[in-house]
Each structure stands twice: as C-alpha cells, then as structure tokens.
Write an enzyme that holds these catalytic residues in place. Structure first.
Site, PDB file in Angstrom:
ATOM      1  N   LYS A   1      25.222 -25.423   1.201  1.00 51.27           N
ATOM      2  CA  LYS A   1      26.248 -24.408   1.509  1.00 51.27           C
ATOM      3  C   LYS A   1      26.630 -24.416   2.985  1.00 51.27           C
ATOM      4  O   LYS A   1      27.803 -24.300   3.330  1.00 51.27           O
ATOM      5  CB  LYS A   1      25.734 -23.006   1.123  1.00 51.27           C
ATOM      6  CG  LYS A   1      25.390 -22.851  -0.347  1.00 51.27           C
ATOM      7  CD  LYS A   1      24.715 -21.527  -0.634  1.00 51.27           C
ATOM      8  CE  LYS A   1      23.340 -21.372  -0.063  1.00 51.27           C
ATOM      9  NZ  LYS A   1      22.291 -22.230  -0.649  1.00 51.27           N
TER      10      LYS A   1
ATOM     11  N   HIS B   1      20.332 -22.783   6.419  1.00 50.51           N
ATOM     12  CA  HIS B   1      21.573 -23.527   6.203  1.00 50.51           C
ATOM     13  C   HIS B   1      21.719 -24.599   7.277  1.00 50.51           C
ATOM     14  O   HIS B   1      21.806 -24.280   8.468  1.00 50.51           O
ATOM     15  CB  HIS B   1      22.770 -22.571   6.199  1.00 50.51           C
ATOM     16  CG  HIS B   1      22.739 -21.598   5.061  1.00 50.51           C
ATOM     17  ND1 HIS B   1      23.692 -20.644   4.853  1.00 50.51           N
ATOM     18  CD2 HIS B   1      21.853 -21.460   4.034  1.00 50.51           C
ATOM     19  CE1 HIS B   1      23.396 -19.945   3.764  1.00 50.51           C
ATOM     20  NE2 HIS B   1      22.277 -20.429   3.258  1.00 50.51           N
TER      21      HIS B   1
ATOM     22  N   GLN C   1      20.882 -18.461  -0.750  1.00 51.02           N
ATOM     23  CA  GLN C   1      20.132 -18.747  -1.976  1.00 51.02           C
ATOM     24  C   GLN C   1      21.090 -19.328  -3.028  1.00 51.02           C
ATOM     25  O   GLN C   1      22.072 -19.956  -2.662  1.00 51.02           O
ATOM     26  CB  GLN C   1      19.410 -17.486  -2.498  1.00 51.02           C
ATOM     27  CG  GLN C   1      18.252 -17.038  -1.628  1.00 51.02           C
ATOM     28  CD  GLN C   1      18.671 -16.255  -0.406  1.00 51.02           C
ATOM     29  OE1 GLN C   1      19.365 -15.254  -0.505  1.00 51.02           O
ATOM     30  NE2 GLN C   1      18.249 -16.676   0.755  1.00 51.02           N
TER      31      GLN C   1
HETATM   32  P1  GDP Z   1      21.892 -24.730   2.135  1.00 48.89           P
HETATM   33  O1  GDP Z   1      20.738 -23.811   2.231  1.00 48.89           O
HETATM   34  O2  GDP Z   1      22.625 -24.596   0.841  1.00 48.89           O
HETATM   35  O3  GDP Z   1      22.822 -24.645   3.307  1.00 48.89           O
HETATM   36  O4  GDP Z   1      21.287 -26.210   2.139  1.00 48.89           O
HETATM   37  P2  GDP Z   1      20.109 -26.752   3.102  1.00 48.89           P
HETATM   38  O5  GDP Z   1      20.645 -26.909   4.457  1.00 48.89           O
HETATM   39  O6  GDP Z   1      18.884 -25.951   2.917  1.00 48.89           O
HETATM   40  O7  GDP Z   1      19.804 -28.142   2.422  1.00 48.89           O
HETATM   41  C1  GDP Z   1      20.779 -29.112   2.229  1.00 48.89           C
HETATM   42  C2  GDP Z   1      20.348 -30.394   2.955  1.00 48.89           C
HETATM   43  O8  GDP Z   1      21.150 -31.475   2.520  1.00 48.89           O
HETATM   44  C3  GDP Z   1      20.558 -30.337   4.450  1.00 48.89           C
HETATM   45  O9  GDP Z   1      19.577 -31.103   5.066  1.00 48.89           O
HETATM   46  C4  GDP Z   1      21.926 -30.967   4.651  1.00 48.89           C
HETATM   47  O10 GDP Z   1      22.084 -31.563   5.928  1.00 48.89           O
HETATM   48  C5  GDP Z   1      21.919 -32.004   3.581  1.00 48.89           C
HETATM   49  N1  GDP Z   1      23.232 -32.328   2.971  1.00 48.89           N
HETATM   50  C6  GDP Z   1      24.249 -31.506   2.643  1.00 48.89           C
HETATM   51  N2  GDP Z   1      25.214 -32.175   1.989  1.00 48.89           N
HETATM   52  C7  GDP Z   1      24.780 -33.454   1.896  1.00 48.89           C
HETATM   53  C8  GDP Z   1      25.311 -34.630   1.287  1.00 48.89           C
HETATM   54  O11 GDP Z   1      26.363 -34.645   0.687  1.00 48.89           O
HETATM   55  N3  GDP Z   1      24.550 -35.774   1.393  1.00 48.89           N
HETATM   56  C9  GDP Z   1      23.354 -35.800   2.047  1.00 48.89           C
HETATM   57  N4  GDP Z   1      22.710 -36.955   2.092  1.00 48.89           N
HETATM   58  N5  GDP Z   1      22.835 -34.710   2.609  1.00 48.89           N
HETATM   59  C10 GDP Z   1      23.535 -33.551   2.522  1.00 48.89           C
HETATM   60  P1  IMO Z   2      19.239 -21.012   1.091  1.00 42.16           P
HETATM   61  O1  IMO Z   2      20.228 -19.986   1.516  1.00 42.16           O
HETATM   62  C1  IMO Z   2      15.970 -22.113  -1.600  1.00 42.16           C
HETATM   63  C2  IMO Z   2      13.286 -18.912  -2.881  1.00 42.16           C
HETATM   64  C3  IMO Z   2      11.867 -18.947  -2.386  1.00 42.16           C
HETATM   65  C4  IMO Z   2      11.157 -18.267  -3.526  1.00 42.16           C
HETATM   66  C5  IMO Z   2      12.152 -17.202  -3.954  1.00 42.16           C
HETATM   67  C6  IMO Z   2      11.907 -15.827  -3.341  1.00 42.16           C
HETATM   68  O2  IMO Z   2      18.758 -21.906   2.174  1.00 42.16           O
HETATM   69  O3  IMO Z   2      19.723 -21.747  -0.120  1.00 42.16           O
HETATM   70  P2  IMO Z   2      12.130 -14.761  -0.935  1.00 42.16           P
HETATM   71  O4  IMO Z   2      11.724 -15.260   0.406  1.00 42.16           O
HETATM   72  O5  IMO Z   2      13.586 -14.530  -1.068  1.00 42.16           O
HETATM   73  O6  IMO Z   2      11.316 -13.591  -1.385  1.00 42.16           O
HETATM   74  O7  IMO Z   2      11.747 -15.955  -1.941  1.00 42.16           O
HETATM   75  O8  IMO Z   2      13.429 -17.671  -3.535  1.00 42.16           O
HETATM   76  N1  IMO Z   2      14.324 -18.952  -1.821  1.00 42.16           N
HETATM   77  C7  IMO Z   2      15.084 -20.021  -1.556  1.00 42.16           C
HETATM   78  N2  IMO Z   2      15.068 -21.257  -2.080  1.00 42.16           N
HETATM   79  N3  IMO Z   2      16.899 -21.799  -0.670  1.00 42.16           N
HETATM   80  C8  IMO Z   2      16.952 -20.550  -0.159  1.00 42.16           C
HETATM   81  O9  IMO Z   2      17.938 -20.142   0.670  1.00 42.16           O
HETATM   82  C9  IMO Z   2      15.984 -19.604  -0.566  1.00 42.16           C
HETATM   83  N4  IMO Z   2      15.735 -18.329  -0.242  1.00 42.16           N
HETATM   84  C10 IMO Z   2      14.719 -17.928  -1.022  1.00 42.16           C
HETATM   85  O10 IMO Z   2      11.433 -20.270  -2.198  1.00 42.16           O
HETATM   86  O11 IMO Z   2      10.998 -19.157  -4.597  1.00 42.16           O
HETATM   87 MG    MG Z   3      18.674 -23.891   2.552  1.00 39.11          MG
END
Ligand code: GDP
Ligand code: IMO
Ligand code: MG
Length: 421
Positions: free
Chosen positions: A15, A40, A221
């Site tokens: 996201k 994020h 999430q």
């Molecule tokens: P979010 O919580 O939804 O913002 O996602 P996170 O940042 O926790 O995890 C997504 C991971 O995938 C991050 O390390 C991003 O840099 C990476 N990412 C996002 N889009 C892509 C993609 O299209 N390809 C690859 N290889 N990595 C991506």
């Molecule tokens: P983003 O925004 C993935 C998961 C935790 C746990 C459950 C409850 O980066 O996508 P909490 O701390 O909310 O009480 O945890 O939800 N969890 C996530 N998993 N991405 C997240 O956020 C999360 N935020 C909470 O691992 O299973």
């Molecule tokens: Mg994340």
C-alpha cells in the site's frame, strides 16, 4: 471526492508504495485507522523508508497529510519518524496535520498488549505489541485520551487516573514490566506533539472536499484483518475496510468514489490465524526469499502462499472495490507452475465463500494451475510488453473477481508500475 487505497489480504500488500505513486494526483492523503502496527515501505530516490504513523504522501511537497480520528497514535513513534523524514529534507511541520479526536497509545497500552498476548499462550494473535488492541479498547470503553486532550490542563491527572486503571489490569494479569523509560519518552514526545498542527479533522477534510480538493484515504493492515470481517479473533482492532474511511475521517459514504484494492500476485500473512493457501514447503520458502517477505514493523518472517480468490472476492464485496492493483508480480517471474485458489473444499463440498470461523473448519483449497511466465518483468513499462502467460494469469483473476486489475506493480521502485487500462 475521496478515493481509497486499501489492502485486500492480510496486510503488507504494498500500500505504501502505491500511495506514494498516486500521491502527486491528490491534494490530501489521510490515514483513517490503525497505528504503528502498520509498516508502509517507500523508496524515495532509491532510499528505503518505512512509515508507521505518517501518511505515505509526506514526500510530496504539495500534498497535505492528515492523521485521522480513526488512527491510534504513538507519540514516540511519530517523533522518531518525523526526525527520519526531516533528515531526508521533508518539512513535516508544513504538511502534516493531526485530528484532535485521534486516540493516544499510552506506555501502559503496550504493556497490556504484551500481558494479553502472554495470557493467551498458544492462542496468541501474534500482535505487533504496539498497544493497538488496548488503545482501541479504551476508545470503545470510553476511557481513552485523545490528542485534543493534550491542550487541557488536566491532561496529566487524566493520564495518572488511566494509568492506575491499567496498573490494576496488569496486576490481574500478574504481569510486570518496568515502563519508566517508556513513560519518560512518552512525556518528551507529547511535548513535541503539542507543537503539531492539531485540527478538527472532520471539518478540515470536508472543507477540502468542498473546495474541490482531491483526497486519498490510505488504509493500513488488510481486509482479512478487519475486526468485523477478518479472520476473527486473529485480526487487528480497527475497521480496515472502506467503511472505516467514513468513521475514521468523518466523511459521508457518498463522498467515496474510487476504491483501489491492493493485492499481491500471491498471498502473505504475518502473525497467527488461518491462511488456507499457505505453503509450508519449498515453494513457500522460495516466495519468502524472493519477495523478501519479512515484516516491515517486526522483522518476523511472513507466511507465504498462493493467491486466494475466494478471500479476495469477499474483500472486493465488503469494500466495494472498483479497481485492483496487483503488486509483487515480479516475485513470480521464475516460477514454473503457478496456482490460483478458486474454491474452498469444506467437508468434501466445494464452496466459494469465506466461512464464519475459518480456523474452526478444515479448508482444502481448490487450485487452478497456470504456466509461469519465466521472464524478468521488472523493467517493463507498457502493458503490451508483459508476457502473454502473465496476461492469462491476470485475465483469469479479472474474470473471477469481476473487478478490473488496472495497475500491475513490477518492483519496489516508485516508477515500477504498469497501467493495464
Ligand atoms: P504495506 O504495508 O502494504 O505498505 O507493504 P509493506 O511495505 O509492509 O510490504 C511490501 C514490501 O514489498 C515492501 O518491501 C515494498 O518495498 C515491496 N514492494 C511493493 N511493491 C512491490 C513490487 O511490485 N515488487 C517488489 N519486488 N516489491 C514490492
Ligand atoms: P500494514 O499496514 C501485516 C497483524 C499482526 C497480527 C494482527 C494483530 O503494514 O499492512 P495488532 O498489532 O494490530 O494487534 O496485530 O495483525 N498486523 C499486520 N500484518 N501488516 C500490517 O500492517 C499489520 N498490522 C497488524 O501481525 O497478526
Ligand atoms: Mg506493511
């Protein structure tokens, strides 16, 4: 009008990257729920940044960022994050606003989160231990302290009263934790918080809408972690779905236009709870390694599996998704055979719905296989240039969900995204 970007799976769909990509098209980016449990990830001029509290529009000079009333705020995390973005040249004091109705996460909320998880033993949620659940409990329990309360002379006495309540709960859990250093940090951080642009978020955002400004609500999430519709009790404590935008920002439902649902081309989950398409084998390991699937907030390895269309279909329904953004497609570049779950076998019968309690029934995923595209897609810029086998995979998902996949992300970089329209 308000558009929404939210996760359709169990979080970490990418996201942050997508919001950062869309941010130049919007005037306001607003977080509406969740707290520092979110992580994020953005790449700004090649530098990796993980945002927990600040909306992902902060790196764009002309974008206003709002932390909405539906968020729970950890002042210490915010302070550290502000220092980080400031070191990268961001004038956060100019572009960051916080709703006065946003609830505060207190040091004792973090202790309570820990105590609660310990008490659950094997049934633990796998919480990020950031105090999210206890902070939301104090909101619905009508005890919590809000950002606007900081301006009140009685803030400290209110804090002490609530802390005492929490101490009794911690005693009940028989849980001990020395939170004195957390408290010192907390009081330092809230001094700084008082200097922020604290606003009446609902008037703020509705005035922007009235002025014709474009607002983007950034979900945290994912839909399967929604407190009502997710895999309860293995969920987070907020409404992560599009309905959460209305309560988490104070905007009316008619104001919501586009709902962009973000899904990986496969599926991951971090923490406990059901995950029908989980791969506890070499393939799961390969996806985790290739996709660097380790939590952005906690560093925990993410559980990996095939894409689950039954769950995605459910998520599209409850969110009213208008467009799907598929991320991490490049992670599947080298896989010979891909699988897509298009049904759940429950008690020998094939179903296409998400059951009441996923963890209480035996779900055998039904799969359709696809040939992998076996091509490096990371530098592709145009839809036409994507391999045919990949289009077959995406077309099937389109057809099943009856919602178009309009963007395909093919790398973590800001510009690694292909428009499929
Ligand atoms: P979010 O919580 O939804 O913002 O996602 P996170 O940042 O926790 O995890 C997504 C991971 O995938 C991050 O390390 C991003 O840099 C990476 N990412 C996002 N889009 C892509 C993609 O299209 N390809 C690859 N290889 N990595 C991506
Ligand atoms: P983003 O925004 C993935 C998961 C935790 C746990 C459950 C409850 O980066 O996508 P909490 O701390 O909310 O009480 O945890 O939800 N969890 C996530 N998993 N991405 C997240 O956020 C999360 N935020 C909470 O691992 O299973
Ligand atoms: Mg994340």
């Amino acid at each position: 009008m308000v558009d929404v970007i939210l996760g359709l799976q169990w979080g970490d769909e990418g996201k942050g990257k997508i919001v950062d990509y869309f941010a130049p098209k919007y005037d306001v980016i607003a977080r509406f729920q969740g707290g520092p449990n979110a992580g994020h990830t953005l790449y700004v001029n090649g530098v990796k940044v993980v945002l927990h509290q600040i909306p992902s529009g902060i790196f764009h000079d002309n974008t206003t960022n709002l932390i909405g009333n539906g968020v729970v705020l950890d002042a210490v995390t915010l302070k550290n994050e502000c220092q980080k973005v400031a070191s990268m040249g961001v004038d956060y004091k100019k572009n960051l606003y916080i709703s006065e109705r946003t609830h505060l996460i207190l040091p004792t909320h973090r202790a309570l989160d820990k105590a609660s998880e310990l008490a659950k033993g094997n049934d633990k949620i796998g919480s990020t231990l950031k105090g999210i659940g206890p902070a939301y409990m104090d909101k619905t329990g009508r005890n919590g302290l809000r950002v606007g309360d900081l301006m009140d002379k009685s803030f400290t006495s209110q804090y002490i009263k609530l802390r005492l309540k929490h101490q009794r709960l911690l005693d009940n859990y028989n849980f001990q934790e020395d939170i004195s250093s957390w408290e010192d940090e907390f009081f330092e951080a809230i001094e700084e918080l008082r200097e922020f642009k604290i606003v009446n978020g609902e008037y703020f955002i509705n005035e922007k809408i009235q002025q014709g400004k474009k607002v983007l609500a950034e979900g945290a999430q994912g839909s399967m972690l929604d407190v009502d519709f997710g895999t309860f009790p293995f969920v987070t404590s907020s409404n992560t779905i599009s309905a959460g935008v209305c309560t988490g920002l104070g905007v009316a439902p008619q104001k919501i236009k586009e709902v962009f649902g973000v899904s990986k081309a496969y599926c991951t989950r971090v923490g406990s709870g059901p995950f029908p398409t989980e791969l506890n084998d070499e393939m799961g390991e390969l996806i985790r390694k290739t996709g660097s699937e380790f939590g952005a907030t906690t560093g925990r390895p993410r559980r990996c599996g095939w894409i689950d269309l039954v769950a995605l279909n459910f998520a599209c329904m409850i969110n009213g998704v208008t467009k799907i953004i598929m991320t991490k497609t490049d992670i599947l570049d080298n896989i010979d055979e891909l699988k897509v779950c298009n049904g759940y076998k429950i008690n020998g019968q094939e179903k296409n719905y998400v059951p009441f309690q996923m963890n209480k029934v035996e779900i055998e995923p039904v799969y359709k296989s696809f040939d992998g595209w076996k091509t490096d897609i990371t530098s592709i810029e145009k839809y036409d240039q994507l391999p045919g086998k990949m289009k077959e995979y995406v077309d099937y998902i389109n057809e099943y969900l009856k919602v178009p996949v309009t963007y395909i992300s093919n790398g973590p970089g800001r510009d690694q995204i292909v428009v499929a329209e």
